[in-house]
Design an enzyme around this catalytic site. Structure first.
Site, mmCIF file in Angstrom:
data_model
loop_
_atom_site.group_PDB
_atom_site.id
_atom_site.type_symbol
_atom_site.label_atom_id
_atom_site.label_comp_id
_atom_site.label_asym_id
_atom_site.label_seq_id
_atom_site.Cartn_x
_atom_site.Cartn_y
_atom_site.Cartn_z
ATOM 1 N N ASP A 99 -61.241 109.147 35.480
ATOM 2 C CA ASP A 99 -59.820 109.468 35.579
ATOM 3 C C ASP A 99 -58.974 108.185 35.564
ATOM 4 O O ASP A 99 -58.987 107.420 36.530
ATOM 5 C CB ASP A 99 -59.563 110.250 36.869
ATOM 6 N N CYS A 131 -52.968 112.847 32.025
ATOM 7 C CA CYS A 131 -53.724 111.691 31.502
ATOM 8 C C CYS A 131 -54.790 112.100 30.481
ATOM 9 O O CYS A 131 -54.636 111.881 29.286
ATOM 10 C CB CYS A 131 -54.388 110.921 32.643
ATOM 11 N N ARG A 132 -55.894 112.693 30.966
ATOM 12 C CA ARG A 132 -57.064 112.903 30.106
ATOM 13 C C ARG A 132 -56.934 114.081 29.157
ATOM 14 O O ARG A 132 -57.169 113.941 27.952
ATOM 15 C CB ARG A 132 -58.323 113.091 30.974
ATOM 16 N N SER A 133 -56.585 115.261 29.684
ATOM 17 C CA SER A 133 -56.564 116.437 28.788
ATOM 18 C C SER A 133 -55.447 116.371 27.742
ATOM 19 O O SER A 133 -55.676 116.801 26.604
ATOM 20 C CB SER A 133 -56.570 117.760 29.566
ATOM 21 N N CYS A 151 -57.963 119.100 32.702
ATOM 22 C CA CYS A 151 -58.235 118.055 33.696
ATOM 23 C C CYS A 151 -57.500 118.429 34.977
ATOM 24 O O CYS A 151 -57.139 119.600 35.166
ATOM 25 C CB CYS A 151 -57.881 116.667 33.170
ATOM 26 N N ASN A 187 -53.184 117.255 34.117
ATOM 27 C CA ASN A 187 -52.698 117.525 32.749
ATOM 28 C C ASN A 187 -51.643 116.516 32.306
ATOM 29 O O ASN A 187 -50.711 116.843 31.565
ATOM 30 C CB ASN A 187 -52.167 118.976 32.594
HETATM 31 P P1 4NP Z 1 -55.517 113.670 34.874
HETATM 32 O O1 4NP Z 1 -55.196 112.515 35.942
HETATM 33 O O2 4NP Z 1 -56.249 114.761 35.640
HETATM 34 O O3 4NP Z 1 -56.381 113.006 33.857
HETATM 35 O O4 4NP Z 1 -54.182 114.127 34.338
HETATM 36 C C1 4NP Z 1 -54.500 112.758 37.146
HETATM 37 C C2 4NP Z 1 -53.143 112.909 37.138
HETATM 38 C C3 4NP Z 1 -52.456 113.098 38.313
HETATM 39 C C4 4NP Z 1 -53.157 113.136 39.519
HETATM 40 C C5 4NP Z 1 -54.523 112.998 39.522
HETATM 41 C C6 4NP Z 1 -55.198 112.804 38.341
HETATM 42 N N1 4NP Z 1 -52.447 113.319 40.742
HETATM 43 O O5 4NP Z 1 -53.096 113.268 41.805
HETATM 44 O O6 4NP Z 1 -51.219 113.493 40.711
#
Ligand code: 4NP
Length: 159
Positions: free
Chosen positions: A126, A13-15, A8, A11
């Site tokens: 997300d 939340c989702r992955s 994702c 790294n």
């Molecule tokens: P992820 O979510 O891609 O599912 O881990 C996010 C985590 C952090 C950010 C964006 C999306 N960020 O902008 O810091």
């Protein structure tokens, strides 16, 4: 060894949720000696961080372990080390494909939602922005089941 890398953006939340859920399903199917699971982000902001609090709360609720998991960024070797690279959304897939390039990179890149063709969405939303970790868990647990079935089929594993 068959290996799966979930990717994702951050790294956190989702992955990582997909990594923890997939590893749990692999253990339940007694396939841990055949299938290895990891996750990474296309971005570098959260390198070394534990999963997001929302992901941790969701996994605690369903009693799935995320012990020792720390965010890392996608790296060059991933494209040859992993059998499958599963991207959580279109942006992740575009970045991964650009990074993968043309040369002898063996990993099969796929979009997570292609595992759930009956769902009306093509990206795992997300929760960093939506706050909806329950929805991500539902999609991730269903999609991982389909991914496990695909791996079992493609590698003639017995369950
Ligand atoms: P992820 O979510 O891609 O599912 O881990 C996010 C985590 C952090 C950010 C964006 C999306 N960020 O902008 O810091």
């Amino acid at each position: 060894m068959i290996s799966v890398l979930f990717v994702c953006l951050g790294n956190i939340c989702r992955s990582p949720m997909a990594e923890a859920v997939m590893r749990h399903q692999v253990e339940e199917a007694e396939l841990s000696t055949h299938i290895q699971v990891d996750s990474a982000g296309t971005g570098d902001w959260h390198i070394g961080h534990s999963p997001h609090e929302g992901t941790r709360q969701m996994l605690d609720q369903v009693r799935i372990s995320y012990a020792g998991m720390k965010a890392r960024q996608v790296e060059e070797n991933d494209f040859t080390n992993f059998t499958y690279i599963v991207c959580m959304d279109e942006n992740n897939e575009r970045n991964v494909m650009a990074w993968k390039g043309a040369h002898d990179r063996t990993a099969e890149v796929l979009r997570f939602m292609s595992l759930l063709p009956e769902e009306p969405i093509t990206d795992v939303p997300d929760p960093y922005y939506t706050g909806n970790f329950d929805e991500v868990y539902r999609l991730v647990s269903e999609g991982c089941k389909q991914l496990l079935a695909k791996i079992v089929r493609e590698h003639h594993l017995s369950v």
